[in-house]
Scaffold this motif. Structure first.
Motif, PDB file in Angstrom:
ATOM      1  N   GLY A 145     -20.606 -94.790   6.049  1.00  0.00           N
ATOM      2  CA  GLY A 145     -20.308 -93.449   6.564  1.00  0.00           C
ATOM      3  C   GLY A 145     -18.916 -92.945   6.235  1.00  0.00           C
ATOM      4  N   ASP A 146     -18.645 -91.659   6.605  1.00  0.00           N
ATOM      5  CA  ASP A 146     -17.458 -90.938   6.140  1.00  0.00           C
ATOM      6  C   ASP A 146     -17.400 -91.093   4.621  1.00  0.00           C
ATOM      7  N   LEU A 147     -18.386 -90.476   3.974  1.00  0.00           N
ATOM      8  CA  LEU A 147     -18.711 -90.830   2.594  1.00  0.00           C
ATOM      9  C   LEU A 147     -17.954 -90.001   1.561  1.00  0.00           C
ATOM     10  N   GLY A 165     -18.762 -98.950  10.877  1.00  0.00           N
ATOM     11  CA  GLY A 165     -17.585 -98.527  10.112  1.00  0.00           C
ATOM     12  C   GLY A 165     -16.637 -97.831  11.088  1.00  0.00           C
ATOM     13  N   HIS A 166     -16.114 -96.646  10.684  1.00  0.00           N
ATOM     14  CA  HIS A 166     -15.386 -95.735  11.568  1.00  0.00           C
ATOM     15  C   HIS A 166     -13.952 -96.189  11.855  1.00  0.00           C
ATOM     16  N   ASP A 167     -13.751 -97.401  12.363  1.00  0.00           N
ATOM     17  CA  ASP A 167     -12.396 -97.881  12.656  1.00  0.00           C
ATOM     18  C   ASP A 167     -11.833 -98.508  11.383  1.00  0.00           C
ATOM     19  N   HIS A 168     -10.880 -97.813  10.793  1.00  0.00           N
ATOM     20  CA  HIS A 168     -10.469 -98.160   9.428  1.00  0.00           C
ATOM     21  C   HIS A 168      -9.803 -99.508   9.311  1.00  0.00           C
ATOM     22  N   MET A 169      -9.193 -99.969  10.372  1.00  0.00           N
ATOM     23  CA  MET A 169      -8.425-101.210  10.258  1.00  0.00           C
ATOM     24  C   MET A 169      -9.138-102.420  10.852  1.00  0.00           C
ATOM     25  N   GLY A 192     -17.339-100.258   4.128  1.00  0.00           N
ATOM     26  CA  GLY A 192     -16.733 -99.391   5.146  1.00  0.00           C
ATOM     27  C   GLY A 192     -16.348 -98.030   4.569  1.00  0.00           C
ATOM     28  N   ASP A 193     -15.848 -97.165   5.438  1.00  0.00           N
ATOM     29  CA  ASP A 193     -15.584 -95.758   5.096  1.00  0.00           C
ATOM     30  C   ASP A 193     -14.989 -95.609   3.688  1.00  0.00           C
ATOM     31  N   SER A 194     -15.624 -94.777   2.895  1.00  0.00           N
ATOM     32  CA  SER A 194     -15.121 -94.567   1.527  1.00  0.00           C
ATOM     33  C   SER A 194     -14.184 -93.365   1.456  1.00  0.00           C
ATOM     34  N   HIS A 195     -14.467 -92.321   2.274  1.00  0.00           N
ATOM     35  CA  HIS A 195     -13.619 -91.115   2.269  1.00  0.00           C
ATOM     36  C   HIS A 195     -13.285 -90.681   0.840  1.00  0.00           C
ATOM     37  N   GLU A 196     -14.313 -90.567   0.045  1.00  0.00           N
ATOM     38  CA  GLU A 196     -14.138 -90.118  -1.337  1.00  0.00           C
ATOM     39  C   GLU A 196     -13.560 -88.692  -1.344  1.00  0.00           C
ATOM     40  N   GLN A 228     -24.761 -98.617  11.700  1.00  0.00           N
ATOM     41  CA  GLN A 228     -24.393 -97.239  12.046  1.00  0.00           C
ATOM     42  C   GLN A 228     -22.871 -97.114  12.013  1.00  0.00           C
ATOM     43  N   HIS A 229     -22.415 -95.869  11.907  1.00  0.00           N
ATOM     44  CA  HIS A 229     -20.985 -95.637  11.697  1.00  0.00           C
ATOM     45  C   HIS A 229     -20.154 -95.910  12.955  1.00  0.00           C
ATOM     46  N   ILE A 230     -20.490 -95.243  14.047  1.00  0.00           N
ATOM     47  CA  ILE A 230     -19.670 -95.324  15.272  1.00  0.00           C
ATOM     48  C   ILE A 230     -20.072 -96.562  16.078  1.00  0.00           C
ATOM     49  N   ASN A 237     -18.938 -89.602  11.232  1.00  0.00           N
ATOM     50  CA  ASN A 237     -18.597 -88.381  11.959  1.00  0.00           C
ATOM     51  C   ASN A 237     -18.093 -87.284  11.024  1.00  0.00           C
ATOM     52  N   HIS A 238     -17.313 -87.656  10.001  1.00  0.00           N
ATOM     53  CA  HIS A 238     -16.787 -86.624   9.098  1.00  0.00           C
ATOM     54  C   HIS A 238     -17.891 -86.007   8.239  1.00  0.00           C
ATOM     55  N   ASP A 239     -18.941 -86.754   7.998  1.00  0.00           N
ATOM     56  CA  ASP A 239     -20.065 -86.200   7.236  1.00  0.00           C
ATOM     57  C   ASP A 239     -20.770 -85.093   8.015  1.00  0.00           C
TER      58      ASP A 239
HETATM   59 FE   LIG Z   1     -13.407 -92.783   8.580  1.00  0.00          FE
END
Ligand SMILES: [Fe+2]
Ligand SMILES: [Fe+2]
Length: 385
Positions: free
Chosen positions: A58-60, A274-278, A23-27, A202-204, A101-103
């Motif tokens: 995603g949101d890498l 991914g996308h939904d962090h929780m 899931g989202d890594s948000h490095e 896919q992310h969303i 989406n953030h990418d």
């Molecule tokens: Fe995210």
């Protein structure tokens, strides 16, 4: 254009194939101890779970150098890509991605630069020749253990960023992407003589996730706020949902018929988002298993030590079937963690517990103040007498 992965994947001799969805890594730039926690998780997952392939959901990576208020350079992005993927590339495990989406946040053209950095790592699964909306759309065949017959397929799709109509919401997968999926699926079916079971990454998430939920008007700590077209309503888990619902699925602003196209083609047995962090649930809608994957990163909000990875196991002797479950940071490390508050250990709904705790402490303080005040007044009255 077909856009097939350049990497040839096959089932192992014992007929198994294991995928990890991350899931989202948000490095973030620069390296911090939060990144260290995530890398510990990724290394432990690679070491102990022995995946045959991994997909980052995603949101890498961070595309800005915030300290210097400028876009990150290619080398700064590459540095993050290497950090993220080394736990797997160092063990010769192929890596794939779907963009989040953030990418695709402005400036959107940076997404292509990030993709170029991933193309530098060994055994990168994606290719980008679909010619349709998005970056890195492709399919990844998995062949039998002899490497001859395609038994399974993985779709990797860029689900976009913000709503295409400028409204306040998330993107939907474009018509041309759906058309590309359908004609490519037809070509794969024709080549193999039958539909090849597949998993869609896919992310969303698709809007149909709300079919796993039940609308509720009853106030309870486990209900979540609806998002997108479900805004203004509240939901709780339905009977088909297994796992944990921590937030209302942040689905696209419009249902563009993607889920219906999967049903029409009949190849998709599961879809992973991914996308939904929780959220880390799974549940079947019209025969397709919809799976949420909790974030792996520690730099964004989440449920603390529930950061984890989703395991997906395939078996050559059971085409069209899979087993999937989550493995968490705390399964590897317990509560040993540098960047996550110990308060997160209390429960899944730590934020609710936090509010409840504050409420109880506030009430106790109020009662104490009233008691002390009353006693003081009584003492004062007695003295006057
Ligand atoms: Fe995210
Ligand atoms: Fe996202």
């Amino acid at each position: 254009m077909r856009c097939q992965s350049p990497v040839h994947l096959r089932f192992s001799e014992d007929g198994k194939f294991r995928i990890l969805a991350l899931g989202d890594s948000h490095e973030k730039l620069p390296f911090t101890e939060k990144t260290e926690d995530m890398l510990n998780l990724l290394n432990a997952a690679a070491e102990n779970l022995h995946p045959d392939a991994v997909i980052f959901m995603g949101d890498l990576v961070q595309r800005e150098n915030e300290a210097e208020n400028r876009p990150a350079t290619d080398e700064e992005m590459y540095e993050q890509v290497v950090r993220l993927t080394t736990p797997f590339t160092s063990r010769n495990i192929p890596v794939g991605i779907v963009f989040g989406n953030h990418d695709g946040d402005p400036p959107a053209e940076l997404k292509k630069n990030v993709f170029a950095q991933f193309c530098r790592i060994p055994r990168f699964l994606n290719t980008d020749e679909s010619g349709v909306t998005g970056v890195g759309n492709c399919f990844v065949p998995i062949y039998d253990h002899s490497g001859e017959k395609m038994l399974f397929n993985l779709w990797l799709l860029d689900s976009g960023s913000r709503a295409q109509d400028g409204s306040d919401g998330y993107a939907w997968v474009d018509d041309d992407q759906i058309a590309w999926y359908e004609r490519t699926c037809d070509a794969i079916t024709a080549e193999n003589g039958s539909v090849v079971p597949s998993i869609f990454f896919q992310h969303i998430p698709v809007c149909e996730e709300y079919r796993l939920l039940r609308e509720t008007t009853i106030l309870n700590p486990y209900r979540v706020k609806g998002m997108s077209m479900y805004k203004g309503k509240y939901f709780t888990r339905g009977p088909e949902l297994e796992g944990y619902l921590g937030e209302g699925p942040a689905v696209p602003a419009k249902n563009n018929g993607q889920f219906d196209s999967w049903k029409k083609k009949g190849d998709v047995i599961a879809a992973v988002f991914g996308h939904d962090h929780m959220n880390r649930f799974q549940g079947e809608v019209d025969g397709i298993l919809l799976c949420q994957t909790q974030l792996t990163g520690s730099t964004m909000w989440g449920d603390g030590l529930r950061q984890g990875v989703r395991v997906i196991d395939l078996d050559e002797t059971r085409p069209g079937k899979l087993a999937t479950y989550m493995v968490y940071y705390r399964d590897f490390f317990g509560t040993k963690c540098k960047s996550i508050s110990p308060y997160n250990l209390l429960s899944d709904r730590w934020h609710i517990n936090f509010k409840v705790t504050l409420g109880v402490l506030g009430a106790a303080a109020g009662v104490t103040a009233v008691t002390v005040g009353t006693k003081a007044i009584v003492r004062g009255l007695k003295k006057k007498k």
